[in-house]
Design a protein around this motif. Sequence first.
Motif, mmCIF file in Angstrom:
data_model
loop_
_atom_site.group_PDB
_atom_site.id
_atom_site.type_symbol
_atom_site.label_atom_id
_atom_site.label_comp_id
_atom_site.label_asym_id
_atom_site.label_seq_id
_atom_site.Cartn_x
_atom_site.Cartn_y
_atom_site.Cartn_z
ATOM 1 N N LYS A 49 45.835 -36.615 55.351
ATOM 2 C CA LYS A 49 46.050 -37.964 54.819
ATOM 3 C C LYS A 49 46.996 -37.934 53.629
ATOM 4 C CE LYS A 49 42.579 -40.788 54.293
ATOM 5 N NZ LYS A 49 41.246 -41.374 54.018
ATOM 6 N N ALA A 50 46.734 -36.999 52.709
ATOM 7 C CA ALA A 50 47.553 -36.908 51.502
ATOM 8 C C ALA A 50 49.003 -36.564 51.823
ATOM 9 C CB ALA A 50 46.970 -35.862 50.551
ATOM 10 N N ALA A 51 49.205 -35.826 52.911
ATOM 11 C CA ALA A 51 50.563 -35.434 53.308
ATOM 12 C C ALA A 51 51.275 -36.513 54.113
ATOM 13 C CB ALA A 51 50.510 -34.132 54.110
ATOM 14 N N GLY A 52 50.569 -37.600 54.448
ATOM 15 C CA GLY A 52 51.184 -38.685 55.203
ATOM 16 C C GLY A 52 51.206 -38.468 56.699
ATOM 17 N N PHE A 53 50.322 -37.608 57.202
ATOM 18 C CA PHE A 53 50.355 -37.274 58.624
ATOM 19 C C PHE A 53 50.059 -38.486 59.507
ATOM 20 C CE2 PHE A 53 48.749 -35.157 62.533
ATOM 21 C CZ PHE A 53 49.851 -34.359 62.798
ATOM 22 N N GLY A 54 49.185 -39.348 59.048
ATOM 23 C CA GLY A 54 48.816 -40.507 59.855
ATOM 24 C C GLY A 54 49.906 -41.542 59.999
ATOM 25 N N ALA A 55 51.012 -41.370 59.273
ATOM 26 C CA ALA A 55 52.105 -42.353 59.298
ATOM 27 C C ALA A 55 53.378 -41.807 59.924
ATOM 28 C CB ALA A 55 52.396 -42.843 57.878
ATOM 29 N N VAL A 56 53.296 -40.683 60.626
ATOM 30 C CA VAL A 56 54.532 -40.088 61.153
ATOM 31 C C VAL A 56 55.220 -40.992 62.170
ATOM 32 C CG1 VAL A 56 53.868 -37.705 60.681
ATOM 33 C CG2 VAL A 56 53.273 -38.738 62.889
ATOM 34 N N ARG A 57 54.452 -41.832 62.884
ATOM 35 C CA ARG A 57 55.056 -42.725 63.874
ATOM 36 C C ARG A 57 55.489 -44.062 63.273
ATOM 37 N NH1 ARG A 57 57.454 -43.293 68.356
ATOM 38 N NH2 ARG A 57 56.049 -44.733 69.422
ATOM 39 N N VAL A 58 55.092 -44.348 62.055
ATOM 40 C CA VAL A 58 55.479 -45.601 61.411
ATOM 41 C C VAL A 58 56.989 -45.601 61.177
ATOM 42 C CG1 VAL A 58 55.245 -46.990 59.293
ATOM 43 C CG2 VAL A 58 53.226 -45.905 60.324
ATOM 44 N N PRO A 59 57.679 -46.715 61.483
ATOM 45 C CA PRO A 59 59.139 -46.747 61.271
ATOM 46 C C PRO A 59 59.529 -46.411 59.837
ATOM 47 C CG PRO A 59 58.418 -48.639 62.563
ATOM 48 C CD PRO A 59 57.169 -47.959 62.082
ATOM 49 N N LYS A 60 60.682 -45.798 59.690
ATOM 50 C CA LYS A 60 61.159 -45.413 58.364
ATOM 51 C C LYS A 60 61.279 -46.619 57.449
ATOM 52 C CE LYS A 60 63.734 -41.440 60.151
ATOM 53 N NZ LYS A 60 65.065 -40.826 60.361
ATOM 54 N N GLU A 61 61.634 -47.778 58.017
ATOM 55 C CA GLU A 61 61.799 -48.990 57.215
ATOM 56 C C GLU A 61 60.483 -49.433 56.582
ATOM 57 O OE1 GLU A 61 64.933 -49.059 60.492
ATOM 58 O OE2 GLU A 61 62.828 -48.448 60.240
ATOM 59 N N HIS A 62 59.379 -48.958 57.100
ATOM 60 C CA HIS A 62 58.061 -49.309 56.555
ATOM 61 C C HIS A 62 57.422 -48.138 55.810
ATOM 62 C CE1 HIS A 62 57.463 -53.351 58.336
ATOM 63 N NE2 HIS A 62 58.263 -52.898 59.284
ATOM 64 N N GLY A 63 58.181 -47.098 55.527
ATOM 65 C CA GLY A 63 57.677 -45.986 54.730
ATOM 66 C C GLY A 63 57.166 -44.805 55.507
ATOM 67 N N GLY A 64 57.264 -44.832 56.854
ATOM 68 C CA GLY A 64 56.836 -43.705 57.665
ATOM 69 C C GLY A 64 57.979 -42.765 57.984
ATOM 70 N N PHE A 113 50.990 -51.130 58.967
ATOM 71 C CA PHE A 113 51.876 -50.030 58.582
ATOM 72 C C PHE A 113 51.657 -49.652 57.124
ATOM 73 C CE2 PHE A 113 55.342 -51.141 61.956
ATOM 74 C CZ PHE A 113 54.542 -50.586 62.939
ATOM 75 N N SER A 114 51.477 -50.643 56.263
ATOM 76 C CA SER A 114 51.241 -50.336 54.850
ATOM 77 C C SER A 114 49.931 -49.570 54.672
ATOM 78 C CB SER A 114 51.224 -51.625 54.013
ATOM 79 O OG SER A 114 50.115 -52.440 54.338
ATOM 80 N N ARG A 115 48.930 -49.912 55.462
ATOM 81 C CA ARG A 115 47.655 -49.192 55.395
ATOM 82 C C ARG A 115 47.807 -47.756 55.863
ATOM 83 N NH1 ARG A 115 43.857 -54.100 57.899
ATOM 84 N NH2 ARG A 115 43.584 -55.222 55.915
ATOM 85 N N PHE A 116 48.568 -47.559 56.934
ATOM 86 C CA PHE A 116 48.782 -46.202 57.440
ATOM 87 C C PHE A 116 49.532 -45.357 56.414
ATOM 88 C CE2 PHE A 116 49.117 -48.449 61.798
ATOM 89 C CZ PHE A 116 47.731 -48.545 61.883
ATOM 90 N N VAL A 117 50.548 -45.937 55.793
ATOM 91 C CA VAL A 117 51.324 -45.206 54.790
ATOM 92 C C VAL A 117 50.463 -44.868 53.580
ATOM 93 C CG1 VAL A 117 53.278 -45.396 53.183
ATOM 94 C CG2 VAL A 117 53.541 -46.127 55.554
ATOM 95 N N GLU A 118 49.505 -45.742 53.254
ATOM 96 C CA GLU A 118 48.572 -45.463 52.156
ATOM 97 C C GLU A 118 47.619 -44.322 52.487
ATOM 98 O OE1 GLU A 118 46.524 -49.108 51.507
ATOM 99 O OE2 GLU A 118 48.285 -50.145 50.689
ATOM 100 N N GLY A 119 47.519 -43.971 53.766
ATOM 101 C CA GLY A 119 46.637 -42.886 54.181
ATOM 102 C C GLY A 119 45.396 -43.328 54.918
ATOM 103 N N GLN A 120 45.256 -44.627 55.173
ATOM 104 C CA GLN A 120 44.064 -45.100 55.880
ATOM 105 C C GLN A 120 44.104 -44.649 57.338
ATOM 106 O OE1 GLN A 120 42.853 -49.195 55.165
ATOM 107 N NE2 GLN A 120 44.007 -49.252 53.244
ATOM 108 N N LEU A 121 42.925 -44.272 57.841
ATOM 109 C CA LEU A 121 42.802 -43.778 59.209
ATOM 110 C C LEU A 121 41.905 -44.683 60.037
ATOM 111 C CD1 LEU A 121 42.304 -39.937 58.626
ATOM 112 C CD2 LEU A 121 44.420 -41.131 59.231
ATOM 113 N N VAL A 122 42.126 -44.653 61.331
ATOM 114 C CA VAL A 122 41.377 -45.473 62.278
ATOM 115 C C VAL A 122 40.684 -44.558 63.279
ATOM 116 C CG1 VAL A 122 41.509 -47.342 63.972
ATOM 117 C CG2 VAL A 122 43.092 -47.308 62.022
#
Length: 409
Positions: A49-64, A113-122
């Motif tokens: 989570k801290a490394a941003g793994f959960g956001a690797v698929r999030v578009p770059k424009e949204h911080g992934g 996307f903002s939640r994923f970039v923050e590290g939240q997981l589902v």
Amino acid sequence: MAQQLPLSTGTDYDRLAARFRPVFARIAEGALDRERNRTLPYEPIGWLKAAGFGAVRVPKEHGGDGASLPQLFQLLVELATADSNLPQALRGHFAFVEDKLNSHDAADRALWFSRFVEGQLVGNGWTEVGSVKIGEVITKVTPDGDAWRISGRKYYTTGSIFADWIDTYAQRSDTGADVIAAVSTRQPGVSIADDWDGFGQRTTGSGTAVYENAEVAPGHVTPFGERFRYQTAFYQLVLLATLAGIARAAERDIAHEVRNRTRIFSTGNADSVARDPQILQVVGEVAARAWSAEVLAVRAAEPAQRAYLARFGGDAAAEKQANIDAELESGKAQVVVADLVLRATTDLFNALGASAASGPKALDRHWRNARTVASHNPLIYKSRIAGDHAVNGTEPPYVWQIGAGKGAN
């Protein structure tokens, strides 16, 4: 004209993987101890989570990172090599991310996307066990002003014990419509137990989730029919990546054991096991199967990426074909990869002798984990579906269910 939204079309894989490989190495260091003691990987999940793994698929424009699907599954192979429980624990998360990637609702995408970039997981809450019949959904959501209330029980809630949200399959109590509810785990009405009793993949957090009149926020209930089309293929691709990682771990461990083994058999072919050509042949065959499994797992993800891009391409025929290809190729790969990995995790013992059965080494975990993963989505049905398409051109099913048959008592 199709709506133009930021898409995840791929990134520099070497740079992306380099960011996570130190985390993977750290995860690998504790994997054996977690297996021996059945310790849930809360800390490793926190590192990811801290490394941003959960956001690797999030578009770059949204911080992934904007990774493509083949790149995501290549990363999951690497993670599974370190600890095969972790990709499966994150399976529900990445499926939910994929659903939001396929949404045309820009505001909803941006929120999640903002939640994923923050590290939240589902996590995942789909399957019900017991007397529930195929087609039935016992878990219900009920309107409560602008919000909702949910009650029910789910099993195989893989990863939910680590998650901030649970992606829950339910039914509306007022209309009977099937829906997806995003339920926050941070509330009194949700409890999650680690009661998975399988002999493999024991630290995926695949237990029971209970909802007791829990709250679901406005906008967090969506019709099931709007779910992304290649979802079944996606879930299978996570399992393929997990299997490929197990094979790589088996290759790593057999090479280590052979390299460091000092005892030899009088019937052998060399003065050291590491130079015995028959033993080297076994190691080479395990390595070849591991390589093949990885290649197939990543290659099978390409149609799913095409299906994702076609969602926004305005060509309905191209989108349909991509979804058909995603389903068929993930299924065909499952049939072959499962066989490759089960053989590799069995054959490694041919190179090591009885000492390989030592409990503290836990080399049997590779077969147990592979057998457990390969038992998801029965192989025989995947083979039949592929054969029916090859012979009769039958379109594969995109959603399937499990439950008691109509003739069950």
